[in-house]
Design a protein around this motif. Structure first.
Motif, PDB file in Angstrom:
ATOM      1  N   ALA A 108       0.835  -1.205   0.000  1.00 42.74           N
ATOM      2  CA  ALA A 108       0.000   0.000   0.000  1.00 42.74           C
ATOM      3  C   ALA A 108       0.867   1.252   0.000  1.00 42.74           C
ATOM      4  N   ARG A 109       1.930   1.249   0.800  1.00 45.16           N
ATOM      5  CA  ARG A 109       2.835   2.401   0.821  1.00 45.16           C
ATOM      6  C   ARG A 109       3.518   2.570  -0.534  1.00 45.16           C
ATOM      7  N   ARG A 110       3.947   1.467  -1.122  1.00 42.16           N
ATOM      8  CA  ARG A 110       4.675   1.528  -2.401  1.00 42.16           C
ATOM      9  C   ARG A 110       3.807   2.088  -3.516  1.00 42.16           C
ATOM     10  N   PHE A 111       2.542   1.691  -3.575  1.00 34.65           N
ATOM     11  CA  PHE A 111       1.675   2.065  -4.689  1.00 34.65           C
ATOM     12  C   PHE A 111       0.758   3.241  -4.361  1.00 34.65           C
ATOM     13  N   GLY A 112       0.888   3.808  -3.172  1.00 38.35           N
ATOM     14  CA  GLY A 112       0.065   4.958  -2.808  1.00 38.35           C
ATOM     15  C   GLY A 112      -1.396   4.624  -2.610  1.00 38.35           C
ATOM     16  N   ILE A 113      -1.680   3.431  -2.101  1.00 41.11           N
ATOM     17  CA  ILE A 113      -3.060   3.004  -1.849  1.00 41.11           C
ATOM     18  C   ILE A 113      -3.430   3.377  -0.412  1.00 41.11           C
ATOM     19  N   GLU A 114      -4.575   3.987  -0.239  1.00 44.45           N
ATOM     20  CA  GLU A 114      -5.029   4.365   1.092  1.00 44.45           C
ATOM     21  C   GLU A 114      -5.822   3.208   1.696  1.00 44.45           C
ATOM     22  N   LEU A 115      -5.364   2.740   2.836  1.00 43.28           N
ATOM     23  CA  LEU A 115      -6.051   1.647   3.518  1.00 43.28           C
ATOM     24  C   LEU A 115      -7.076   2.213   4.495  1.00 43.28           C
ATOM     25  N   VAL A 116      -8.284   1.709   4.418  1.00 41.87           N
ATOM     26  CA  VAL A 116      -9.373   2.143   5.286  1.00 41.87           C
ATOM     27  C   VAL A 116      -9.666   1.022   6.269  1.00 41.87           C
ATOM     28  N   ALA A 117      -9.332   1.251   7.552  1.00 38.30           N
ATOM     29  CA  ALA A 117      -9.560   0.235   8.575  1.00 38.30           C
ATOM     30  C   ALA A 117     -11.046   0.144   8.889  1.00 38.30           C
ATOM     31  N   VAL A 118     -11.610  -1.048   8.695  1.00 41.66           N
ATOM     32  CA  VAL A 118     -13.035  -1.279   8.920  1.00 41.66           C
ATOM     33  C   VAL A 118     -13.205  -2.076  10.209  1.00 41.66           C
ATOM     34  N   ALA A 119     -14.110  -1.623  11.053  1.00 36.34           N
ATOM     35  CA  ALA A 119     -14.329  -2.256  12.352  1.00 36.34           C
ATOM     36  C   ALA A 119     -14.635  -3.745  12.197  1.00 36.34           C
TER      37      ALA A 119
ATOM     38  N   GLN B 151     -21.912  -4.205   8.172  1.00 38.50           N
ATOM     39  CA  GLN B 151     -22.471  -2.855   8.233  1.00 38.50           C
ATOM     40  C   GLN B 151     -21.377  -1.802   8.196  1.00 38.50           C
ATOM     41  N   ALA B 152     -20.261  -2.078   8.891  1.00 39.44           N
ATOM     42  CA  ALA B 152     -19.142  -1.134   8.881  1.00 39.44           C
ATOM     43  C   ALA B 152     -18.541  -1.034   7.484  1.00 39.44           C
ATOM     44  N   LEU B 153     -18.466  -2.154   6.780  1.00 42.34           N
ATOM     45  CA  LEU B 153     -17.961  -2.125   5.402  1.00 42.34           C
ATOM     46  C   LEU B 153     -18.907  -1.328   4.514  1.00 42.34           C
ATOM     47  N   ASP B 154     -20.203  -1.523   4.676  1.00 39.56           N
ATOM     48  CA  ASP B 154     -21.200  -0.781   3.886  1.00 39.56           C
ATOM     49  C   ASP B 154     -21.057   0.724   4.118  1.00 39.56           C
ATOM     50  N   GLU B 155     -20.864   1.114   5.367  1.00 39.88           N
ATOM     51  CA  GLU B 155     -20.701   2.535   5.692  1.00 39.88           C
ATOM     52  C   GLU B 155     -19.416   3.091   5.092  1.00 39.88           C
ATOM     53  N   ALA B 156     -18.332   2.305   5.151  1.00 39.05           N
ATOM     54  CA  ALA B 156     -17.068   2.762   4.575  1.00 39.05           C
ATOM     55  C   ALA B 156     -17.198   2.977   3.074  1.00 39.05           C
ATOM     56  N   CYS B 157     -17.954   2.119   2.406  1.00 40.22           N
ATOM     57  CA  CYS B 157     -18.151   2.267   0.967  1.00 40.22           C
ATOM     58  C   CYS B 157     -18.921   3.556   0.653  1.00 40.22           C
ATOM     59  N   SER B 158     -19.867   3.893   1.507  1.00 31.94           N
ATOM     60  CA  SER B 158     -20.687   5.079   1.270  1.00 31.94           C
ATOM     61  C   SER B 158     -19.949   6.362   1.607  1.00 31.94           C
ATOM     62  N   VAL B 159     -19.163   6.332   2.684  1.00 33.73           N
ATOM     63  CA  VAL B 159     -18.508   7.542   3.180  1.00 33.73           C
ATOM     64  C   VAL B 159     -17.128   7.745   2.554  1.00 33.73           C
ATOM     65  N   ALA B 160     -16.351   6.666   2.489  1.00 34.79           N
ATOM     66  CA  ALA B 160     -14.951   6.792   2.067  1.00 34.79           C
ATOM     67  C   ALA B 160     -14.727   6.471   0.596  1.00 34.79           C
ATOM     68  N   GLN B 161     -15.786   6.097  -0.139  1.00 31.54           N
ATOM     69  CA  GLN B 161     -15.661   5.758  -1.566  1.00 31.54           C
ATOM     70  C   GLN B 161     -14.583   4.688  -1.777  1.00 31.54           C
ATOM     71  N   VAL B 162     -14.784   3.589  -1.084  1.00 26.20           N
ATOM     72  CA  VAL B 162     -13.829   2.481  -1.141  1.00 26.20           C
ATOM     73  C   VAL B 162     -13.858   1.835  -2.520  1.00 26.20           C
ATOM     74  N   ARG B 163     -12.684   1.540  -3.054  1.00 20.93           N
ATOM     75  CA  ARG B 163     -12.556   0.915  -4.380  1.00 20.93           C
ATOM     76  C   ARG B 163     -12.575  -0.613  -4.284  1.00 20.93           C
TER      77      ARG B 163
END
Length: 462
Positions: free
Chosen positions: A199-210, A219-231
């Motif tokens: 992730a550091r090498r390729f500039g990927i932002e990691l979003v820690a999901v509860a 539910q936490a993954l669903d919220e992260a997709c809505s709020v953080a625009q997870v790819r």
């Protein structure tokens, strides 16, 4: 000599070791002679009233010790002579900081490798597996992988399965070909350091999901997709590294629904997926449309082979990744890939993984004997622990002391996705590798003493 029956009536300890010792004892006494054929494994199991696995392990141990040699379907024979010791010996025990399966204790991995390599290198077998391979691996190795993954319920074919030089090589190819700098990838709060490095090498932002005791929360993954625009999402659903969490079937299904709903790219790193005797359904089989699935032999057999299978969602995706894998590692070692493919086509792969599973179970039993109940989490057939440490103890000091005694323990902050988060007071403790059971037991007893309520707290000496 098929009528030979080992005397194990007075033996203590595991039956397979007693049988191997009987072979050595009877060879020395002249009851067995070089070249004698040993009874077929199934027949000896019936004679002794033991299961076939015990006899297989016994013959494997005797072969490892140099008393027995296999000859394929012809059976097992007392060795005609013990080969001279090699002039070059491997002194390096390897990187003890890495999480590795138990190293062939009482098993037959080395013997299986020698026998299969000998068969592959025989003149009648045709071309030798030493040349450069096509990008993505030889067709036979890709087909063997596709057959195994299909049996796990994953939709694939040999054209969508690649042979990688280990799981990290496969992960690198996915990051390089499928993700772009700035993309967000959902992960558990603690993740495999190899993923953090990519992730550091390729500039990927990691979003820690509860997560909870069953893994990432849907539910936490669903919220992260809505709020953080997870790819996309990265999962180790079986025996997570480092937390040892294994997602139950209902959690896998719920996560798959969120993945499908948001059209996420799925990276399933199923490094330990072959370990459980009752295999769990891969998430990739529940959400196959954009799923990249990795199955490596490093964590279920040995890291030295450097062979993994990577399933792409389609043939075009496989070709994209094959190019990247070729640029970074050229190819998986072709002889090793051919051997693993042959094992996959026979019962050898299942048998060898079973030996790792059995040894890991014995080591988990040692952990339960040495460590206080409720202080650690582990998969029954896994070979690492996620151990809670009292908050007033210094986890780094404990890890340093254990390392001096050969036991690998890594503080939780090495796995933390969010560096701003206060990491749990915990250690990932590896109980596999080349560490003998005796040394492991001593290390675990030391770990118990270092983390007990009576252990000395932080002391400053001036």
């Amino acid at each position: 000599m098929q009528s030979w029956t080992p005397d194990i009536t007075t033996a203590n300890g595991p039956k397979y070791l007693a049988i191997a010792e009987a072979i050595a004892r009877d060879l020395e006494a002249g009851k067995l002679r070089p070249g004698d054929r040993l009874p077929p494994q199934r027949a000896l199991a019936e004679t002794l009233g033991l299961d076939l696995t015990t006899i297989t392990r016994a013959y494997g141990e005797a072969q490892r010790l140099g008393f027995v040699e296999g000859s394929g379907r012809r059976g097992s024979f007392v060795r005609a002579q013990v080969s001279a010791a090699p002039s070059i010996r491997v002194q390096d025990a390897g990187d003890t900081g890495m999480n590795a399966p138990p190293e062939d204790f009482g098993g037959s991995l080395a013997a299986a490798f020698r026998e299969c390599a000998s068969a592959l290198l025989s003149p009648e077998n045709g071309g030798l597996p030493f040349q450069y391979q096509r990008s993505g691996g030889a067709a036979s190795a890709r087909k063997a992988g596709a057959d195994m993954l299909t049996a796990r319920g994953i939709l694939c074919s040999e054209d969508s399965v690649l042979v990688a030089a280990g799981g990290q090589n496969a992960l690198h190819a996915i990051f390089s070909a499928e993700l772009s700098a700035g993309d967000r990838l959902a992960v558990a709060p603690y993740a495999y350091p190899g993923l953090l490095a990519l992730a550091r090498r390729f500039g990927i932002e990691l979003v820690a999901v509860a997560s909870d005791e069953d893994g990432m929360l849907p539910q936490a993954l669903d919220e992260a997709c809505s709020v953080a625009q997870v790819r996309g999402i990265y999962l180790v659903p079986t025996n997570d590294n480092p937390t040892t969490i294994t997602m139950p079937p209902d959690r896998r299904a719920a996560i798959a629904r969120v993945i499908t709903q948001h059209g996420l790219l799925l990276i399933e790193d199923d490094a330990y997926g072959f370990l459980p005797a009752q295999a769990l359904v891969p998430v990739a089989s529940l959400a196959p449309t954009n799923a990249w699935y990795i199955a490596s032999v490093s964590k279920v057999l040995t890291p030295g082979l450097r062979v993994a299978w990577l399933r792409a969602p389609d043939v075009a995706g496989a070709w994209r990744l094959a190019a990247d894998m070729h640029e970074t590692a050229i190819m998986a070692p072709p002889l090793n890939a051919a051997i693993v493919a042959e094992w996959a086509r026979t019962d050898d792969f299942t048998r060898l993984v079973g030996e790792v599973r059995d040894e890991a179970a014995l080591r988990q039993e040692l952990a339960r004997e040495c460590l206080a109940s409720g202080t650690f989490r582990a998969m029954d057939c896994g070979y690492h622990l996620w151990l809670s440490v009292p908050s007033d103890l210094d986890v780094r000091h404990i890890a340093d002391v254990l390392r001096q005694h050969g036991l690998s323990a890594i503080p939780s902050d090495a796995f933390a996705v969010d560096r701003a988060m206060e990491p749990a007071a915990a250690l990932r403790v590896s109980i596999g590798g080349s560490l003998s059971r005796e040394r492991l037991q001593r290390g675990l007893q030391l770990l118990s003493a270092l983390t007990s309520p009576q252990a000395p707290r932080k002391v400053s000496l001036i």
